[in-house]
Motif scaffolding. Sequence first.
Motif, PDB file in Angstrom:
ATOM      1  N   PHE A  32      -2.205 -53.221 107.795  1.00  0.00           N
ATOM      2  CA  PHE A  32      -1.875 -51.877 107.753  1.00  0.00           C
ATOM      3  C   PHE A  32      -2.415 -50.935 106.412  1.00  0.00           C
ATOM      4  CE2 PHE A  32       0.943 -53.545 110.671  1.00  0.00           C
ATOM      5  CZ  PHE A  32       0.650 -52.427 112.020  1.00  0.00           C
ATOM      6  N   ARG A  33      -2.720 -51.694 105.334  1.00  0.00           N
ATOM      7  CA  ARG A  33      -3.261 -50.952 104.432  1.00  0.00           C
ATOM      8  C   ARG A  33      -4.165 -50.766 103.940  1.00  0.00           C
ATOM      9  NH1 ARG A  33      -3.389 -56.258 100.458  1.00  0.00           N
ATOM     10  NH2 ARG A  33      -4.414 -56.715 101.994  1.00  0.00           N
ATOM     11  N   GLN A  34      -4.219 -49.391 104.073  1.00  0.00           N
ATOM     12  CA  GLN A  34      -5.625 -48.528 103.199  1.00  0.00           C
ATOM     13  C   GLN A  34      -7.312 -48.839 102.485  1.00  0.00           C
ATOM     14  OE1 GLN A  34      -5.181 -44.451 103.111  1.00  0.00           O
ATOM     15  NE2 GLN A  34      -4.521 -43.823 105.196  1.00  0.00           N
ATOM     16  N   ARG A  35      -8.438 -48.636 102.550  1.00  0.00           N
ATOM     17  CA  ARG A  35      -8.791 -49.546 101.334  1.00  0.00           C
ATOM     18  C   ARG A  35      -8.666 -49.090  99.937  1.00  0.00           C
ATOM     19  NH1 ARG A  35     -12.840 -52.866 103.588  1.00  0.00           N
ATOM     20  NH2 ARG A  35     -13.672 -52.340 105.602  1.00  0.00           N
ATOM     21  N   ALA A  36      -8.207 -47.781 100.199  1.00  0.00           N
ATOM     22  CA  ALA A  36      -8.025 -47.234  98.582  1.00  0.00           C
ATOM     23  C   ALA A  36      -6.699 -47.291  97.359  1.00  0.00           C
ATOM     24  CB  ALA A  36      -8.119 -45.534  98.722  1.00  0.00           C
ATOM     25  N   VAL A  37      -7.432 -48.171  96.223  1.00  0.00           N
ATOM     26  CA  VAL A  37      -5.963 -48.445  95.192  1.00  0.00           C
ATOM     27  C   VAL A  37      -5.350 -47.322  94.322  1.00  0.00           C
ATOM     28  CG1 VAL A  37      -5.133 -49.668  93.559  1.00  0.00           C
ATOM     29  CG2 VAL A  37      -7.012 -50.808  96.006  1.00  0.00           C
ATOM     30  N   VAL A  38      -4.216 -46.743  94.640  1.00  0.00           N
ATOM     31  CA  VAL A  38      -3.815 -45.845  93.860  1.00  0.00           C
ATOM     32  C   VAL A  38      -2.601 -46.104  93.050  1.00  0.00           C
ATOM     33  CG1 VAL A  38      -2.089 -43.460  94.209  1.00  0.00           C
ATOM     34  CG2 VAL A  38      -4.091 -44.672  95.785  1.00  0.00           C
ATOM     35  N   ALA A  39      -2.883 -45.602  91.782  1.00  0.00           N
ATOM     36  CA  ALA A  39      -1.549 -45.644  90.932  1.00  0.00           C
ATOM     37  C   ALA A  39      -0.984 -44.882  91.226  1.00  0.00           C
ATOM     38  CB  ALA A  39      -2.867 -45.400  89.768  1.00  0.00           C
ATOM     39  N   VAL A  40       0.437 -45.548  90.533  1.00  0.00           N
ATOM     40  CA  VAL A  40       1.949 -45.017  91.647  1.00  0.00           C
ATOM     41  C   VAL A  40       2.581 -45.329  90.591  1.00  0.00           C
ATOM     42  CG1 VAL A  40       3.561 -44.936  93.463  1.00  0.00           C
ATOM     43  CG2 VAL A  40       0.992 -45.092  93.619  1.00  0.00           C
ATOM     44  N   SER A  41       3.137 -44.277  90.036  1.00  0.00           N
ATOM     45  CA  SER A  41       3.739 -44.446  89.046  1.00  0.00           C
ATOM     46  C   SER A  41       5.358 -45.503  88.983  1.00  0.00           C
ATOM     47  CB  SER A  41       5.061 -43.147  88.369  1.00  0.00           C
ATOM     48  OG  SER A  41       6.037 -43.458  87.980  1.00  0.00           O
ATOM     49  N   ILE A  42       6.158 -46.463  88.622  1.00  0.00           N
ATOM     50  CA  ILE A  42       6.416 -47.315  88.452  1.00  0.00           C
ATOM     51  C   ILE A  42       8.582 -46.828  88.996  1.00  0.00           C
ATOM     52  CG2 ILE A  42       7.750 -49.504  87.861  1.00  0.00           C
ATOM     53  CD1 ILE A  42       5.525 -50.669  86.516  1.00  0.00           C
ATOM     54  N   GLY A  43       8.894 -45.960  88.402  1.00  0.00           N
ATOM     55  CA  GLY A  43       9.664 -45.385  88.627  1.00  0.00           C
ATOM     56  C   GLY A  43       9.865 -44.813  90.033  1.00  0.00           C
ATOM     57  N   SER A  44       8.584 -44.691  90.767  1.00  0.00           N
ATOM     58  CA  SER A  44       9.349 -44.519  92.087  1.00  0.00           C
ATOM     59  C   SER A  44       9.629 -45.098  93.223  1.00  0.00           C
ATOM     60  CB  SER A  44       7.726 -43.551  92.423  1.00  0.00           C
ATOM     61  OG  SER A  44       6.845 -43.835  92.837  1.00  0.00           O
ATOM     62  N   LEU A  45       9.029 -46.218  92.700  1.00  0.00           N
ATOM     63  CA  LEU A  45       9.298 -47.125  93.914  1.00  0.00           C
ATOM     64  C   LEU A  45      10.155 -47.948  94.107  1.00  0.00           C
ATOM     65  CD1 LEU A  45       5.637 -49.300  92.622  1.00  0.00           C
ATOM     66  CD2 LEU A  45       5.981 -47.540  94.544  1.00  0.00           C
ATOM     67  N   LEU A  46      10.683 -48.945  94.574  1.00  0.00           N
ATOM     68  CA  LEU A  46      11.930 -49.010  95.385  1.00  0.00           C
ATOM     69  C   LEU A  46      11.838 -51.153  96.244  1.00  0.00           C
ATOM     70  CD1 LEU A  46      13.561 -46.815  97.525  1.00  0.00           C
ATOM     71  CD2 LEU A  46      14.180 -47.076  94.994  1.00  0.00           C
ATOM     72  N   PRO A  47      12.537 -51.922  95.018  1.00  0.00           N
ATOM     73  CA  PRO A  47      12.711 -53.168  96.319  1.00  0.00           C
ATOM     74  C   PRO A  47      12.594 -52.633  97.421  1.00  0.00           C
ATOM     75  CG  PRO A  47      15.232 -52.580  95.415  1.00  0.00           C
ATOM     76  CD  PRO A  47      14.539 -51.197  94.353  1.00  0.00           C
ATOM     77  N   GLY A  48      11.853 -53.991  98.175  1.00  0.00           N
ATOM     78  CA  GLY A  48      11.563 -54.358  99.887  1.00  0.00           C
ATOM     79  C   GLY A  48      12.774 -55.570  99.985  1.00  0.00           C
ATOM     80  N   GLU A  49      13.320 -55.300 101.337  1.00  0.00           N
ATOM     81  CA  GLU A  49      13.195 -56.233 101.813  1.00  0.00           C
ATOM     82  C   GLU A  49      12.453 -58.067 101.603  1.00  0.00           C
ATOM     83  OE1 GLU A  49      16.008 -57.818 105.790  1.00  0.00           O
ATOM     84  OE2 GLU A  49      14.448 -56.058 105.470  1.00  0.00           O
ATOM     85  N   SER A  50      12.544 -59.021 100.958  1.00  0.00           N
ATOM     86  CA  SER A  50      12.094 -60.111 100.612  1.00  0.00           C
ATOM     87  C   SER A  50      12.260 -61.358 101.425  1.00  0.00           C
ATOM     88  CB  SER A  50      12.917 -60.571  99.194  1.00  0.00           C
ATOM     89  OG  SER A  50      11.442 -61.434  98.645  1.00  0.00           O
ATOM     90  N   PRO A  51      11.738 -62.258 102.141  1.00  0.00           N
ATOM     91  CA  PRO A  51      11.543 -63.349 102.531  1.00  0.00           C
ATOM     92  C   PRO A  51      12.031 -64.276 101.307  1.00  0.00           C
ATOM     93  CG  PRO A  51       9.447 -63.135 102.319  1.00  0.00           C
ATOM     94  CD  PRO A  51       9.750 -62.102 101.092  1.00  0.00           C
ATOM     95  N   ARG A  52      12.478 -63.609 100.735  1.00  0.00           N
ATOM     96  CA  ARG A  52      12.402 -64.534  99.571  1.00  0.00           C
ATOM     97  C   ARG A  52      14.802 -64.754  99.628  1.00  0.00           C
ATOM     98  NH1 ARG A  52       8.641 -66.716  96.846  1.00  0.00           N
ATOM     99  NH2 ARG A  52       6.635 -65.606  96.633  1.00  0.00           N
ATOM    100  N   LEU A  53      14.714 -65.782 100.124  1.00  0.00           N
ATOM    101  CA  LEU A  53      16.752 -65.943 100.075  1.00  0.00           C
ATOM    102  C   LEU A  53      17.517 -65.902  98.788  1.00  0.00           C
ATOM    103  CD1 LEU A  53      16.756 -68.773 103.334  1.00  0.00           C
ATOM    104  CD2 LEU A  53      16.981 -66.407 102.983  1.00  0.00           C
ATOM    105  N   SER A  54      16.733 -66.657  97.717  1.00  0.00           N
ATOM    106  CA  SER A  54      17.283 -66.789  96.560  1.00  0.00           C
ATOM    107  C   SER A  54      16.896 -65.167  95.586  1.00  0.00           C
ATOM    108  CB  SER A  54      16.983 -67.993  95.812  1.00  0.00           C
ATOM    109  OG  SER A  54      15.550 -68.087  95.840  1.00  0.00           O
ATOM    110  N   GLY A  55      15.904 -64.667  96.176  1.00  0.00           N
ATOM    111  CA  GLY A  55      15.237 -63.021  95.332  1.00  0.00           C
ATOM    112  C   GLY A  55      13.978 -64.094  94.499  1.00  0.00           C
ATOM    113  N   ALA A  56      13.724 -63.315  93.183  1.00  0.00           N
ATOM    114  CA  ALA A  56      12.795 -63.268  92.554  1.00  0.00           C
ATOM    115  C   ALA A  56      13.018 -64.380  91.124  1.00  0.00           C
ATOM    116  CB  ALA A  56      11.944 -61.969  91.386  1.00  0.00           C
TER     117      ALA A  56
END
Length: 345
Positions: A20-44
Amino acid sequence: MTTGKGVTVEPTAGAVPVDFRQRAVVAVSIGSLLPGESPRLSGADGDHVARLAELDAPLPPILVDRRSMRVIDGMHRLMAALLKGQETIDVEFFDGSTDDAFLWAVEANVTHGLPLSHADRRAAAARIVVSHPHMSDRAIARAAGLGAKAVAAIRRCSSEAVPELGARVGRDGKVRPLSSVAGRQRAAELIAERPQASLREVARLAGISPATVSDVRRRLESGEDPVGARSAAGGAPRESATVAGVPRQRTERRMRLVQRDPATVLEKLLRDPSLRHKEEGRLLLRLLRQNAIGTDEWTELTAVVPPHCGVLVANLARQYAETWREFAQELDERVQLVGDLAVAE
């Protein structure tokens, strides 16, 4: 989406994770991002984050849900960017449902980066079985990095209500019925109505394979039930002791001979001009040659795989093996169909 048997499967999500991704790569402020639902049960994994932060080369863009700005794939890369003091990070945006986002995250983490643990992959498959019940066991197995039998067992043991569908969507996007009973019954009717119709014509109208139509026709000529006991129970036809019209015992014996001396068979194929004089044929010969190695050589290859690559290589090996198995099955059906047509003429 409707099968030839009148079974409807909602096309809300693909048979395999859709990009579903678009081809364009955009520089985004890290402060605007939130952690998503990871498939890793033990986290990062902190050690993995530290290793990424030490790299001088730019890392691939992360995948982010456009609506929620939650990270779907790339939390380790995001944490590494924070560790390095970056204020922005390259992002590709995803437009789709939450369930599709999780499906994509699972496949992405299976095929690259830090491998998911076996427990992670089983938990992910259990969720996908419920969120995408129309996906076949093989399609989910490929996405989650498991075997199809493991996914089938997870589906059977799921504690959540999984809708009972008459068909599922495979890895190739094709809709296939879970039971061939209705298709076999329809084929029997069509054969009675149109005795001169070809196998392919009946197969198209009944929504089953030409090989299955051939089996139905043989059963009718022998005065047998066109469905068969095991087909009625959702399994294979009663003649499961045969593969493409060849007794299973003889087929298995032939397979064992090929496994003991693949070079002999390959040498014969290499001399066949019908293969050598076509680009596709030469490609097939190259692929067969690459796989024509002995047991000792496979053992040596196994030994050189480092532990941290073991899961990735094993998953790829299973995917390639499944692809070859499906290729062999299609050839079996083609051989049987040609034989049936020759007999009919």
